[in-house]
Each structure stands twice: as structure tokens, then as C-alpha cells.
Design a protein around this motif. Structure first.
Motif, mmCIF file in Angstrom:
data_model
loop_
_atom_site.group_PDB
_atom_site.id
_atom_site.type_symbol
_atom_site.label_atom_id
_atom_site.label_comp_id
_atom_site.label_asym_id
_atom_site.label_seq_id
_atom_site.Cartn_x
_atom_site.Cartn_y
_atom_site.Cartn_z
ATOM 1 N N VAL A 129 68.163 -29.846 33.301
ATOM 2 C CA VAL A 129 67.671 -29.867 35.090
ATOM 3 C C VAL A 129 67.584 -28.719 35.641
ATOM 4 N N PHE A 130 68.063 -28.073 35.368
ATOM 5 C CA PHE A 130 68.223 -26.299 36.411
ATOM 6 C C PHE A 130 66.834 -25.910 35.677
ATOM 7 N N ASN A 131 65.967 -26.411 34.051
ATOM 8 C CA ASN A 131 64.994 -25.687 34.935
ATOM 9 C C ASN A 131 63.821 -25.929 35.030
ATOM 10 N N ALA B 280 55.724 -28.712 35.851
ATOM 11 C CA ALA B 280 56.607 -29.630 36.754
ATOM 12 C C ALA B 280 56.854 -31.395 36.748
ATOM 13 N N GLU B 281 55.725 -31.474 36.509
ATOM 14 C CA GLU B 281 55.618 -32.881 36.649
ATOM 15 C C GLU B 281 56.390 -34.037 34.948
ATOM 16 N N MET B 282 56.054 -32.880 33.614
ATOM 17 C CA MET B 282 56.797 -32.046 32.178
ATOM 18 C C MET B 282 58.146 -33.084 32.235
ATOM 19 N N ALA B 283 58.608 -31.954 33.370
ATOM 20 C CA ALA B 283 59.771 -31.208 33.758
ATOM 21 C C ALA B 283 60.903 -32.283 33.969
ATOM 22 N N GLN B 284 60.316 -32.818 35.664
ATOM 23 C CA GLN B 284 60.920 -33.983 35.688
ATOM 24 C C GLN B 284 61.362 -35.277 35.054
ATOM 25 N N LYS B 285 60.341 -35.448 34.082
ATOM 26 C CA LYS B 285 60.247 -36.431 33.386
ATOM 27 C C LYS B 285 61.382 -36.720 32.255
ATOM 28 N N ALA B 286 61.585 -35.346 31.862
ATOM 29 C CA ALA B 286 63.181 -34.790 30.733
ATOM 30 C C ALA B 286 64.142 -34.289 31.805
ATOM 31 N N ALA B 287 64.650 -34.036 33.300
ATOM 32 C CA ALA B 287 65.340 -33.932 34.358
ATOM 33 C C ALA B 287 65.486 -35.541 34.167
ATOM 34 N N GLU B 288 65.196 -36.365 34.222
ATOM 35 C CA GLU B 288 65.080 -38.277 34.302
ATOM 36 C C GLU B 288 65.899 -38.717 33.122
ATOM 37 N N LEU B 289 65.090 -38.137 31.940
ATOM 38 C CA LEU B 289 65.657 -38.596 30.907
ATOM 39 C C LEU B 289 66.792 -37.974 30.426
ATOM 40 N N ASP B 290 67.271 -36.769 30.532
ATOM 41 C CA ASP B 290 68.482 -36.059 30.411
ATOM 42 C C ASP B 290 69.144 -35.229 31.521
ATOM 43 N N SER B 291 69.801 -36.694 32.203
ATOM 44 C CA SER B 291 70.267 -35.789 33.305
ATOM 45 C C SER B 291 71.700 -35.471 33.560
ATOM 46 N N HIS B 292 72.169 -35.286 32.144
ATOM 47 C CA HIS B 292 73.013 -34.635 32.608
ATOM 48 C C HIS B 292 73.040 -32.947 31.207
ATOM 49 N N GLU B 293 71.781 -32.929 30.724
ATOM 50 C CA GLU B 293 72.463 -31.887 30.256
ATOM 51 C C GLU B 293 72.022 -30.710 31.293
ATOM 52 N N PHE B 294 72.704 -29.545 31.553
ATOM 53 C CA PHE B 294 72.210 -28.387 32.606
ATOM 54 C C PHE B 294 71.674 -27.896 32.473
ATOM 55 N N ASP B 295 70.834 -27.190 31.469
ATOM 56 C CA ASP B 295 69.750 -25.975 31.065
ATOM 57 C C ASP B 295 68.071 -27.357 31.546
ATOM 58 N N LEU C 22 71.970 -31.323 42.047
ATOM 59 C CA LEU C 22 72.397 -32.096 40.194
ATOM 60 C C LEU C 22 72.996 -30.814 39.297
ATOM 61 N N ALA C 23 71.803 -29.979 39.096
ATOM 62 C CA ALA C 23 72.932 -28.979 38.238
ATOM 63 C C ALA C 23 74.453 -28.053 38.675
ATOM 64 N N ALA C 24 73.777 -27.961 40.340
ATOM 65 C CA ALA C 24 74.884 -27.533 40.698
ATOM 66 C C ALA C 24 76.474 -28.384 40.332
ATOM 67 N N SER C 25 76.196 -30.634 40.406
ATOM 68 C CA SER C 25 77.510 -30.334 40.223
ATOM 69 C C SER C 25 77.581 -30.394 38.419
ATOM 70 N N LEU C 26 77.093 -30.490 38.062
ATOM 71 C CA LEU C 26 77.381 -30.242 36.724
ATOM 72 C C LEU C 26 77.975 -28.615 36.081
ATOM 73 N N ARG C 27 77.523 -28.148 37.335
ATOM 74 C CA ARG C 27 78.086 -26.219 37.056
ATOM 75 C C ARG C 27 78.779 -25.810 38.387
ATOM 76 N N PRO C 28 79.562 -27.274 38.896
ATOM 77 C CA PRO C 28 79.584 -26.070 40.177
ATOM 78 C C PRO C 28 80.824 -24.892 40.506
ATOM 79 N N ASN C 29 81.135 -23.826 38.967
ATOM 80 C CA ASN C 29 81.146 -22.639 39.181
ATOM 81 C C ASN C 29 80.543 -21.530 38.960
ATOM 82 N N TYR C 30 79.176 -22.111 38.646
ATOM 83 C CA TYR C 30 78.042 -21.133 38.323
ATOM 84 C C TYR C 30 77.609 -20.796 39.125
ATOM 85 N N PRO C 31 77.678 -19.320 40.213
ATOM 86 C CA PRO C 31 76.564 -18.201 40.909
ATOM 87 C C PRO C 31 75.676 -18.609 40.603
#
Length: 822
Positions: free
Chosen positions: A734-736, A717-732, A756-765
């Protein structure tokens, strides 16, 4: 969350007896102190409990415990003990017959008839029938001790040792089964009418004769001991008689005194017919197996009149003083011959040598030989008839409803002891006819006819043993006698064989004959529930509850169906109603308490799912308080730990996880939840051990592997959070990250990245549904509802989203929040 059905069919009296006396009887288990046996009834219920059957048979239960210690629930050892006991009883009965009939073949005939009689099949082949066989063993030991007491009285001090043996064996017989105490009355009959050979009109005058003081002292002591045993028995069971349902003994529940009287008078006639002609036998004679006699015009009353007339005449002619008897110097004389011991006499014709060269059949006559003159003469036919009648009648009296109502109409096993009197009566009758017959042909005919009767009895016993070979054959054999019970139990057997359609037909056949049987209504409902026919199952559960409002298992399964249908409020009310049913006057309070505990467990799970953890804990604690000894508590303890974990009370949670594993060391859910707790508290190595153990216990269970991975989830989880901070515009990415944070129970951080993920894809159920779920968990209920509704607009048929929304609405309604559905 999945709710478990209580998969337990309810059986008839025969099936319940075996189940409760052995399979579910906690008194048989090594961890139960053996002293509990002396405070509980035959089925492990406290004797003073209002629902106790009051059947106090501790020695029989001890024998079951011995079997259980040796072979567990393997039926082989139980049946072996029953067969050995029956063989021992047959040997003792033959020895007793020898005292009455002598060394000849008539003694052998009496023993053989008893050994092979079909009425004994239930007592010997049915494991719980051991109570009757064991009681008979000590019954005969007591009687033989008393015979020795009589023969040594006035000559040896050992006579009182034999009397002590009589009393002790009578007590043991009663502790095997209640009717064993009647041996004391039979012993008194032996002393008065056989050993002293008194007739009815001689009893009162003999009181004033000094030589009869030992006789009346012995009879007085027998009376005192019998009264003491009965008084102690009544006190020990709480000074209250048992209560039974109307189906057990319909006549006792009848409002008509005429029907009660006529039926109770007829039942001994029916029992005698079963002894004489055991053509139709059944494992259960309750309900309408013997229809009530409601009017004086019922033709069965003729049988009753014939029975009591015959009984009266037989007793009268056996007890009256023959007109040929006279007094000679104060001693009894018959036909001009004085008896060798001066107590009485018998006709010469019975004991004379009838032919110079008798045939084999004629050699069977006891007492006709003159080569043993040193022996005391055998009792006369009249003496033996009196004793036989006492053996037939006295042990049967407790089953006649004369002093108290019993829990059955007819019970074949109850005739085990009375059959001794019957076998003696038939044998002595055949012998009397044989002696009186003048022609050799008639003598042979009588002898071989008696032998043929024994052969027929033996063949019927062999056939009846085939019926007892397995449950299906036993219940099929009882359909013509008690179709309601037989079809119902057959349905249970067919269901266990996965013959679902046949089982359903069997249950419906049972209800055709008796539509208000709560057990059968419940069993049919359970069958339908297990086959996903929930609407029909609810209907039959409702009927079962209507027939028996205290049937807790029907409430339990009703609540489970309602819960799975999303009708949480109805389910909650059902569970609460079940938990409030008292166990007073219930036949099986242990099973009732188990159902109540299960109801509370499911109610707690319901509260847990709704996020009401404090209420869930309160319900779980109540369940633990009401939990019977035989209830398996591992799941309940595990859910206690889960509730404490949700409330962040980690030490308490750990305590209950450990308790769950202590109660059942291979309980997989507890391994997983405890491992999860260890991972959360930083004890990763210990957590991995529990996850690996869960995998070993069930390698096919997917969530075991998932939890094993979760032991390392914090690092991921810590590693995934760092990845999301570095690449915050990539949906996959952020969602992971959001998903990994949620798996690590870092719900606040997970909410941030789901948004953040929902804002990147607002129409993704999926993004909207997961955002709604994390908001739901974090208590932001209105926002959660909005995201669930938006996800359903995009994907209306999504089952998970609909389920989550329904749960959310339940919580919002409890908190008084307005929902969109209102």
C-alpha cells in the motif's frame, strides 16, 4: 528549495574598468549591433543615462570588439595591440622630434626617453589604457598633418588636404579619448610660436600685417573645428557632466573651498614629479592616496609655489623678445644675423661648430653641422620650450578639475600624451646645456647623464611591468600608496585562489584603513556567507547597505540568507525593497539591474514554494521586464514554466520551458522539467530524449536518472495501484502504491493510499509525514498539520517534517488560518 548566493566580488576602479569595458561589455559581443557603440559610453552604458561615466570612446571600443571577435577574452591579443600601438606612437613622436631637433642623436634620445618612460606602463600594460595610446596615435598624426599644412601653405593647393587630415585625425583622437581634441590647441601653438616664431608681444601687432592672414585663417579654422567637436561631444552625452563618488575625487567633495583650491593646485605638481621621478607608482590614486591640503601651513604648498614659479619663469623667458633683437628692413634680426626664412632667428652659439674634431658625445649636438645649408634652420631652444610646455600642459588641462570635476585624483595613464612634452623639454634642456658647456668633459657629462636617465627609466619600466604581470603582484605593489583599495582587491585575488583565511585578513585590512567602503563590506560578507558564517555575513551586509543604500547585491544575499534560515517574511521584505531601488546615478546600472532581477527571481521562488503561484508569476514577469541584456534568463524562464505547470496551464508552461532551452541549450533543469511535462501529456518518447540528454550533460546528477524513470511512472503507478487493491492489508504494498501514485502526480489517489498505509501502521513516523505532505499538496492544511505534529511526537528530530511544517504554517498564516504554534 535551495537559494543561490550571488558569488560576485566587487572590485576597485581599476578592476571594474577592465571588467566593465571588456568582460561584461555587451557592445563587444557579435550579437550586439555595432552601432550601439556610438550611443553608449566606454563601459556599455547609454550615454544619456544618469549613471553614465560620459566617457565616449567608440573607436577604442571598436578595437576591443575586433580583439573579441578574433580571440574572445584571451588577453594575449589585447596586449599585442597595445604594444604595437605604443611602438607606432613612439615612431610618430620620434618623427615629430626630428622636425624640432634635426637628424642628430638628440632626436633619438627624445624618442628613446618616450619609449621607455615608466609612466606609460599603466597605459600599455593595462588593456583599458589603450584609449590613451590610441588617442596619442591620432594626436600625433593630426599634429604632423598640421606641420605639413604650415610648410605648404601659400605654395600648394595640397595644404588644405593636410589641414583636412589635421581635422579628421583630431576627431579620431577625441573618439579614442576625450583629451585628444587638445591637439588643435597644440597645433595653433606650433603655428604661432614655432613655425612663425612670434613672441608674446609680437602677436597683436602681427594681426594687422597682411602676410599673416594665412596664419590667423588657419588658427581660426582650428578654433572653429575644436569648438564644433566639443559642442557635438557635449550634446551627444546629454548636455550633462558625469557624477562621481566622493572616494573617486575627495577634494571635489570637500566642503572647504580652501582644501579644494590648495589640493587642486598641488595635484599638477604631483603629476610632474611622477614624470620626473616615477619611483612610486600605483594602479589607483583615489581615496586618501593624496591627502587633502587643508591649511596654508601644509609643507606641500611649498612644492606648489615652486612649481608655478618655475613654470612662469620658463614661459616668460621663452616667450619674451630678447633685448638684442632689433628690426632691420622689417625683418627680425638677432646678434646681427637674419634668419633664412625671415620669420625669426636663434643664437649662433647653439648652431656653430664648437670643435674642429668633436668627440662622439659632441657629435650628438643637432644643428651644429654646416654640411646641409639648404635646409631651413631648426627652431630655437625657446621655440621648442614653448611647444614642449604646450604639449605638457594643454592635454593635461581636462584632468585638472579646472572646468569640471574628474573621477580620479591622479591617473598615470592620463600622463601618456603630456609625457611627450616632458620628454621634449628634458631633451631640449639637456641639449642647451650641452651647447653652452665650454669643456669637452662637461659636454660628455651632460650627454651621458641624459643617457643614464633613460637607462634608469628603462629599468623602472621593466620592474613596473613585473608588477603588472598578474593581479596579485599589481595590488601588492599598490599597498603603500592606496592601502584600502589595494588590500581590498588583493582579497578578491586571494579568494579566487581559495586562500580564504588570507582573503579575510586582506578584507579586514582594507576596512581598517577605510571602514565605510561598501564594496569591501559586501565582499567580506560574501566570503563569510560562502563559508556558512551567516550571522557575521548578515552583519557586514547590513553595514554595506548602510554605507551605500543602493547596493542591490547586498540586499539580494541578505534575503537569501534569511530565506534559508526560514525567516520568509523578512526575506520577502528584503527582496521587495531591493526590487524598488532605482538605477539613477549608479556607476554600473547593468550590474544593478542584474541584482534586482535576481532578487525578483528569488522572491518568485519564495512565493512558488508557498504555493502562491499567481503571485510568483507576477513577480517573474516583472523580473523579465527589468532584466538587462547580460542577464542569463534560463532559470527564470524555467521557473515561469514551473508556475504555469502548477496552475495546469500546460501550453504556457511548455512555451517557457522551450524559451529556457533556447536561451541555454545545456540547461539541465529545463531538460528535466520539460521532459516531465512531455511525460505528463503522453509524449513519453520525447520525454525520454530530454531525460537522456540531461544524463549526458551531467552523468553524476542523480535526479536526472530519477526523472528518466518517471517517464515510465504512469504505467508503474497503475500496476502498483492494482497490487494495493488486491493486497490492501499489506503495508509495504500500500505504501509503495501511494508513493508511485504521488510520483505520477495522481495526488488524490495517492492521498487515499497514504491514509490506508497510516491506518495500517498508526505509529510509523514516515507514514504520518508522507500523509501530511500529500494533504499539504492537496490543500487540506489542517489535516496536514495534525499529521505532521503526530509524526514529530513520534520522531521529534526529523528535519524534513519540521521543514514541511514550517512551510505549512507560512501558508496557513497567509490564508488567515489558526495554527497550533499560535
Amino acid at each position: 528549495m535551495r537559494y543561490t548566493v550571488r558569488k560576485r566580488c566587487r572590485k576597485s576602479e581599476e578592476g571594474r574598468s577592465l571588467c566593465r569595458a571588456i568582460k561584461t561589455n555587451q557592445d563587444l559581443l557579435p550579437e550586439t549591433p555595432w552601432t550601439h557603440i556610438f550611443y553608449n559610453d566606454f563601459w556599455g552604458t547609454l550615454l544619456t543615462h544618469s549613471g553614465s561615466h560620459k566617457s565616449y570612446r567608440p573607436l577604442c571600443t571598436l578595437s576591443f570588439r575586433f580583439n573579441h571577435a578574433i580571440g574572445g577574452l584571451n588577453p594575449w591579443s589585447y596586449h599585442l595591440v597595445n604594444v604595437l600601438l605604443h611602438a607606432a606612437v613612439t615612431g610618430l613622436f620620434t618623427s615629430f622630434s626630428k622636425i624640432l631637433l634635426g637628424d642628430g642623436h638628440w632626436t633619438f634620445i627624445a624618442g628613446l626617453m618616450f619609449a621607455s618612460h615608466p609612466i606609460h606602463t599603466e597605459a600599455v600594460a593595462g588593456v583599458v589604457g589603450r584609449a590613451d595610446v590610441g588617442a596619442s596615435f591620432f594626436f600625433l598624426l593630426s599634429l604632423l598633418c598640421y606641420v605639413k599644412h604650415c610648410s605648404t601653405r601659400g605654395y600648394s593647393l595640397s595644404t588644405w588636404g593636410w589641414f583636412l587630415g589635421t581635422g579628421l585625425c583630431a576627431g579620431c583622437s577625441m573618439l579614442w579619448k576625450e583629451q585628444g581634441v587638445t591637439v588643435l590647441a597644440v597645433s595653433a601653438v606650433y603655428d604661432v610660436f614655432v613655425f612663425h616664431r612670434l613672441k608674446m608681444d609680437q602677436i597683436v601687432p602681427s594681426i594687422y600685417k597682411r602676410k599673416n592672414v594665412p596664419l590667423f585663417l588657419s588658427v581660426g579654422l582650428l578654433t572653429f573645428w575644436g569648438t564644433s567637436l566639443l559642442g557635438a561631444r557635449l550634446y551627444w552625452m546629454g548636455n550633462k557632466p558625469p557624477s562621481f563618488s566622493n572616494s573617486d575625487n575627495p577634494a571635489a567633495d570637500s566642503d572647504s573651498i580652501t582644501a579644494r583650491t590648495l589640493t587642486f593646485l598641488y595635484l599638477p605638481t604631483k603629476n610632474l614629479w611622477l614624470l620626473l621621478c616615477p619611483d612610486t607608482l600605483s594602479f589607483d590614486w583615489s581615496m586618501d592616496a593624496v591627502p587633502l591640503i587643508k591649511t596654508i601651513c601644509d609643507w606641500r604648498n611649498l612644492h606648489t609655489v615652486a612649481f608655478y614659479t618655475g613654470l612662469f619663469l620658463l614661459s616668460y623667458f621663452s616667450l619674451r623678445t630678447p633685448s638684442s633683437n632689433r628690426q632691420c628692413n622689417g625683418k627680425a634680426v638677432a646678434n646681427g644675423k637674419q634668419n633664412a626664412n625671415g620669420h625669426g632667428c636663434h643664437p649662433d652659439a647653439e648652431y656653430r661648430e664648437s670643435e674642429p674634431k668633436p668627440s662622439f658625445a659632441e657629435k650628438a649636438e643637432n644643428g651644429i653641422k654646416n654640411h646641409i645649408p639648404q635646409r631651413s634652420p631648426l627652431p630655437s631652444t625657446e621655440n621648442i620650450v614653448v611647444l614642449s610646455l604646450s604639449l605638457l600642459i594643454v592635454p593635461f588641462v581636462p584632468a585638472t578639475n579646472l572646468f569640471f570635476y574628474v573621477g580620479f585624483v591622479i591617473a598615470e595613464r592620463v600622463l601618456y600624451i603630456p609625457s611627450m612634452g616632458f620628454c621634449l623639454l628634458i631633451t631640449v634642456g639637456a641639449r642647451a646645456l650641452y651647447v653652452k658647456a665650454q669643456k669637452r668633459f662637461l659636454k660628455s657629462l651632460i650627454f651621458y647623464a641624459t643617457g643614464a636617465l633613460i637607462v634608469f627609466y628603462g629599468l623602472k619600466t621593466a620592474i613596473r611591468n613585473g608588477d603588472w604581470q598578474n593581479e596579485e603582484m599589481l595590488y601588492r605593489s599598490g599597498i603603500k600608496v592606496n592601502p584600502a583599495k589595494a588590500w581590498g582587491n588583493l582579497g578578491n585575488v586571494l579568494k579566487s585562489q581559495s586562500k580564504i583565511s588570507e582573503a579575510e585578513n586582506a578584507y579586514r585590512n582594507a576596512l581598517y584603513y577605510r571602514s565605510n567602503m561598501a564594496d569591501m563590506l559586501y565582499n567580506l560578507g560574501l566570503l563569510l556567507q560562502e563559508n556558512s558564517r551567516f550571522k557575521e555575513a548578515l552583519h557586514y551586509y547590513k553595514l554595506a547597505i548602510g554605507s551605500r543604500p543602493t547596493l542591490a547585491s547586498a540586499y539580494l544575499n541578505t534575503g537569501i540568507i534569511l530565506m534559508n534560515q526560514g525567516k520568509t517574511e523578512e526575506a520577502r521584505r528584503t527582496f521587495i525593497k531591493c526590487s524598488e531601488i532605482p538605477d539613477e546615478n549608479l556607476k554600473d546600472p547593468h550590474t544593478h539591474k542584474s541584482s534586482v532581477t535576481s532578487c525578483l527571481y528569488n522572491l518568485g521562488k519564495l512565493y512558488h514554494e508557498q504555493g502562491r503561484y499567481e503571485e510568483a508569476l507576477s513577480v517573474y514577469k516583472e523580473a523579465i521586464q527589468k532584466m538587462p541584456r547580460q542577464f542569463a534568463p534560463q532559470s527564470l524562464y524555467n521557473m515561469m514554466g514551473e508556475a504555469y505547470l502548477r496552475l495546469s496551464k500546460l501550453p504556457e508552461a511548455e512555451h517557457w520551458y522551450v524559451e529556457s532551452l533556447r536561451s541555454k541549450t545545456d540547461h539541465i533543469p529545463a531538460h528535466l522539467t520539460y521532459g516531465k511535462l512531455l511525460a505528463l501529456t503522453g509524449r513519453k518518447n520525447e520525454a525520454e530524449k530530454f531525460f537522456l540528454k540531461a544524463i549526458q550533460l551531467d552523468p553524476t546528477r542523480g535526479n536526472c536518472y530519477m526523472h528518466y524513470e518517471e517517464a515510465r511512472i504512469m504505467e508503474a503507478a497503475e500496476m502498483a495501484q492494482k497490487a494495493a487493491e488486491l493486497d490492501s492489508h499489506e503495508f509495504d504494498v500500500v505504501f509503495n502504491a501511494a508513493h508511485m501514485l504521488r510520483q505520477a502526480n495522481l495526488n488524490e489517489a495517492a492521498e487515499k493510499y497514504y491514509e490506508l498505509a497510516a491506518s495500517l501502521r498508526p505509529n510509523y513516523p514516515a507514514a504520518l509525514m508522507n500523509l501530511g505532505a500529500i494533504l499539504h499538496l492537496n490543500g487540506r492544511l489542517l489535516k496536514a498539520e495534525a499529521n505532521y505534529l503526530r509524526a514529530l511526537q513520534l520522531k521529534p528530530d526529523d528535519v524534513i517534517t519540521r521543514s514541511n511544517l514550517r512551510k505549512l504554517w507560512n501558508i496557513m498564516e497567509k490564508q488567515g488560518l489558526k495554527t497550533s504554534k499560535t
